[in-house]
Scaffold this motif. Structure first.
Motif, PDB file in Angstrom:
ATOM      1  N   ARG A  18     -40.457 -19.070  20.063  1.00  0.00           N
ATOM      2  CA  ARG A  18     -39.022 -19.337  19.969  1.00  0.00           C
ATOM      3  C   ARG A  18     -38.291 -18.136  19.374  1.00  0.00           C
ATOM      4  NH1 ARG A  18     -39.300 -23.734  17.070  1.00  0.00           N
ATOM      5  NH2 ARG A  18     -39.675 -25.008  18.916  1.00  0.00           N
ATOM      6  N   LEU A  19     -38.894 -17.517  18.355  1.00  0.00           N
ATOM      7  CA  LEU A  19     -38.298 -16.319  17.755  1.00  0.00           C
ATOM      8  C   LEU A  19     -38.195 -15.197  18.783  1.00  0.00           C
ATOM      9  CD1 LEU A  19     -37.426 -14.457  15.423  1.00  0.00           C
ATOM     10  CD2 LEU A  19     -39.849 -14.152  14.874  1.00  0.00           C
ATOM     11  N   ALA A  20     -39.269 -14.989  19.547  1.00  0.00           N
ATOM     12  CA  ALA A  20     -39.242 -13.947  20.574  1.00  0.00           C
ATOM     13  C   ALA A  20     -38.136 -14.200  21.587  1.00  0.00           C
ATOM     14  CB  ALA A  20     -40.604 -13.875  21.278  1.00  0.00           C
ATOM     15  N   ARG A  21     -37.973 -15.449  21.967  1.00  0.00           N
ATOM     16  CA  ARG A  21     -36.917 -15.782  22.929  1.00  0.00           C
ATOM     17  C   ARG A  21     -35.537 -15.528  22.338  1.00  0.00           C
ATOM     18  NH1 ARG A  21     -36.683 -15.571  28.016  1.00  0.00           N
ATOM     19  NH2 ARG A  21     -38.821 -16.355  27.996  1.00  0.00           N
ATOM     20  N   HIS A  22     -35.342 -15.859  21.055  1.00  0.00           N
ATOM     21  CA  HIS A  22     -34.054 -15.587  20.406  1.00  0.00           C
ATOM     22  C   HIS A  22     -33.755 -14.087  20.407  1.00  0.00           C
ATOM     23  CE1 HIS A  22     -33.352 -19.643  19.363  1.00  0.00           C
ATOM     24  NE2 HIS A  22     -34.113 -19.723  18.287  1.00  0.00           N
ATOM     25  N   LEU A  23     -34.751 -13.284  20.069  1.00  0.00           N
ATOM     26  CA  LEU A  23     -34.554 -11.832  20.062  1.00  0.00           C
ATOM     27  C   LEU A  23     -34.266 -11.320  21.469  1.00  0.00           C
ATOM     28  CD1 LEU A  23     -37.439 -10.841  17.641  1.00  0.00           C
ATOM     29  CD2 LEU A  23     -35.031 -10.268  17.292  1.00  0.00           C
ATOM     30  N   PHE A  24     -34.981 -11.863  22.423  1.00  0.00           N
ATOM     31  CA  PHE A  24     -34.887 -11.392  23.800  1.00  0.00           C
ATOM     32  C   PHE A  24     -33.529 -11.713  24.413  1.00  0.00           C
ATOM     33  CE2 PHE A  24     -36.141 -11.563  28.370  1.00  0.00           C
ATOM     34  CZ  PHE A  24     -36.693 -10.295  28.454  1.00  0.00           C
ATOM     35  N   THR A  25     -32.977 -12.853  24.037  1.00  0.00           N
ATOM     36  CA  THR A  25     -31.701 -13.277  24.632  1.00  0.00           C
ATOM     37  C   THR A  25     -30.493 -12.856  23.803  1.00  0.00           C
ATOM     38  OG1 THR A  25     -31.911 -15.430  23.525  1.00  0.00           O
ATOM     39  CG2 THR A  25     -32.758 -15.249  25.786  1.00  0.00           C
ATOM     40  N   GLY A  26     -30.743 -12.159  22.678  1.00  0.00           N
ATOM     41  CA  GLY A  26     -29.631 -11.707  21.857  1.00  0.00           C
ATOM     42  C   GLY A  26     -28.917 -12.827  21.129  1.00  0.00           C
ATOM     43  N   ALA A  27     -29.682 -13.782  20.581  1.00  0.00           N
ATOM     44  CA  ALA A  27     -29.084 -14.890  19.830  1.00  0.00           C
ATOM     45  C   ALA A  27     -28.378 -14.352  18.580  1.00  0.00           C
ATOM     46  CB  ALA A  27     -30.181 -15.882  19.428  1.00  0.00           C
ATOM     47  N   PRO A  28     -27.451 -15.116  18.008  1.00  0.00           N
ATOM     48  CA  PRO A  28     -26.755 -14.670  16.791  1.00  0.00           C
ATOM     49  C   PRO A  28     -27.741 -14.314  15.685  1.00  0.00           C
ATOM     50  CG  PRO A  28     -25.681 -16.606  17.696  1.00  0.00           C
ATOM     51  CD  PRO A  28     -26.941 -16.415  18.492  1.00  0.00           C
ATOM     52  N   GLU A  29     -27.361 -13.351  14.864  1.00  0.00           N
ATOM     53  CA  GLU A  29     -28.261 -12.859  13.814  1.00  0.00           C
ATOM     54  C   GLU A  29     -28.726 -13.981  12.893  1.00  0.00           C
ATOM     55  OE1 GLU A  29     -28.236  -9.664  10.086  1.00  0.00           O
ATOM     56  OE2 GLU A  29     -26.749  -9.506  11.702  1.00  0.00           O
ATOM     57  N   ALA A  30     -27.831 -14.877  12.517  1.00  0.00           N
ATOM     58  CA  ALA A  30     -28.206 -15.975  11.618  1.00  0.00           C
ATOM     59  C   ALA A  30     -29.294 -16.840  12.251  1.00  0.00           C
ATOM     60  CB  ALA A  30     -26.983 -16.816  11.276  1.00  0.00           C
ATOM     61  N   THR A  31     -29.194 -17.080  13.557  1.00  0.00           N
ATOM     62  CA  THR A  31     -30.199 -17.884  14.258  1.00  0.00           C
ATOM     63  C   THR A  31     -31.547 -17.191  14.258  1.00  0.00           C
ATOM     64  OG1 THR A  31     -28.496 -18.822  15.700  1.00  0.00           O
ATOM     65  CG2 THR A  31     -30.774 -18.950  16.470  1.00  0.00           C
ATOM     66  N   VAL A  32     -31.534 -15.880  14.512  1.00  0.00           N
ATOM     67  CA  VAL A  32     -32.784 -15.119  14.553  1.00  0.00           C
ATOM     68  C   VAL A  32     -33.436 -15.075  13.174  1.00  0.00           C
ATOM     69  CG1 VAL A  32     -33.823 -12.891  15.075  1.00  0.00           C
ATOM     70  CG2 VAL A  32     -31.936 -13.721  16.477  1.00  0.00           C
ATOM     71  N   LEU A  33     -32.641 -14.841  12.143  1.00  0.00           N
ATOM     72  CA  LEU A  33     -33.177 -14.766  10.788  1.00  0.00           C
ATOM     73  C   LEU A  33     -33.793 -16.097  10.361  1.00  0.00           C
ATOM     74  CD1 LEU A  33     -30.403 -12.649   9.035  1.00  0.00           C
ATOM     75  CD2 LEU A  33     -32.745 -11.937   9.534  1.00  0.00           C
TER      76      LEU A  33
END
Length: 375
Positions: free
Chosen positions: A157-172
């Protein structure tokens, strides 16, 4: 049997003391309430054994009861959540078995039990404890597998967030849930599916895999942490040996830009290091614009025969690359310098002052640069 049962509190205390002394992982675990829980568990386990023994059951019937086995199983699961390894757990069981037998055998001798009976008694004790430890190991294994699957899903899920450019707060937040140590940089790597497993064995811990990327079907996308600076060469060696492609190292939240460059190189059929292909990547970034540029700046050659136009394009490209040094141009094309003079006169007739204009020279260099790279 009553004398042996009366010894159980002392047995439990000694077991806990010896485990703390011999297994560092348990040094702090047995303090306070946890120590009391373990002491009670030891007493209950051995008390259950003595109850079975006093019922005069046969050896095959002296297996721990279901409640004891379930307790041992849950103990194994709890040890995973406490961060202790299977090796520490088995060490604790071995110590518990040894200390328990020392106490029980001493009481058995004091009660006048015959040697043959003592041997049988020893076998029963150790078989009983082996059954409990087996249940604990099963609990540890099952919980480890469960936690591993949960953490793997979190990392995906983290990789997908990084890959899709999710908001920084979501990635953190996703990184924190996955207990993933935040790196300085991430590098996107595209590698054939068949090579992904072996590459994962060589790259840094914490590497993420982006699942199901349709743009690179048949290949995997990895996000490798902190493979910048001097560490990049090690990554490149691993990637080249597996037919892969590594994008540039980027600040970890901006890893999508690393993947975008790697994807462009992948689509062009390149391999290895994207940074070794920067001129071609730049020149092919907009194929339509490049085509329009080529048609516009090379229009003076349109009326010539194809063979003549090809020779003049080749000569003009070499002349631009060697900054007009006629002997070097001739050597590069394997012709006589006089041939270069003749062809350049033709080109000056066709292009006129444009060969002296910086903007026109830049446009011609770009237009002819692709042919140089493809040659």
């Amino acid at each position: 049997m009553a004398a042996i049962r009366a010894e159980l509190p002392a047995v439990a205390d000694d077991v806990v003391e010896q485990i703390i002394r011999e297994v560092p992982a348990y040094e702090d675990a047995f303090g306070g309430p946890m120590g009391e829980i373990i002491r009670t568990a030891v007493q209950v386990a051995l008390g259950g054994f003595l109850s079975l023994l006093s019922d005069r059951r046969g050896p095959d019937e002296l297996a721990p009861q279901a409640s004891a086995l379930d307790g041992a199983y849950q103990l194994g699961r709890g040890e995973v959540r406490s961060g202790r390894t299977i090796d520490a757990l088995l060490s604790a069981y071995r110590i518990g078995a040894r200390v328990s037998w020392q106490h029980l055998s001493a009481q058995a001798v004091a009660q006048g039990i015959e040697p043959a009976t003592m041997a049988s008694f020893a076998e029963l004790v150790f078989n009983y404890i082996d059954a409990l430890s087996g249940a604990t190991v099963a609990g540890h294994r099952d919980e480890s597998a469960s936690e591993g699957r949960i953490r793997q899903r979190m990392l995906e899920r983290l990789a997908r967030h990084l890959f899709t450019g999710a908001p920084e707060a979501t990635v953190l937040a996703s990184a924190e849930r996955a207990e993933w140590p935040v790196p300085t940089t991430l590098t996107a790597v595209i590698v054939p599916d068949s090579q992904m497993g072996s590459l994962m064995q060589t790259v840094r811990r914490g590497t993420l895999q982006v699942a199901d990327v349709p743009e690179v079907e048949g290949s995997a996308v990895l996000l490798v942490p902190d493979a910048h600076g001097r560490r990049r060469e090690a990554l490149l060696r691993a990637v080249r040996g597996r037919g892969g492609l590594a994008g540039p190292a980027r600040p970890w939240l901006d890893v999508r830009s690393s993947y975008d460059r790697a994807l462009r190189a992948y689509q062009l059929g390149l391999a290895g290091d994207t940074e070794a292909h920067l001129p071609r990547l730049v020149l092919t970034a907009d194929p339509d614009a490049l085509g329009d540029l080529r048609r516009a700046v090379l229009a003076p050659l349109d009326e010539l025969r194809p063979a003549t136009a090809a020779k003049l394009r080749e000569t003009l490209r070499a002349w631009l690359l060697h900054q007009g040094r006629r002997d070097e141009v001739a050597a590069a094309l394997f012709v006589h310098p006089q041939t270069i003079r003749y062809r350049m006169n033709q080109l000056r007739d066709l292009f006129g002052d444009r060969l002296e204009d910086p903007d026109s020279v830049l446009a011609l260099t770009i237009a002819l640069g692709v042919e140089e790279m493809q040659a």
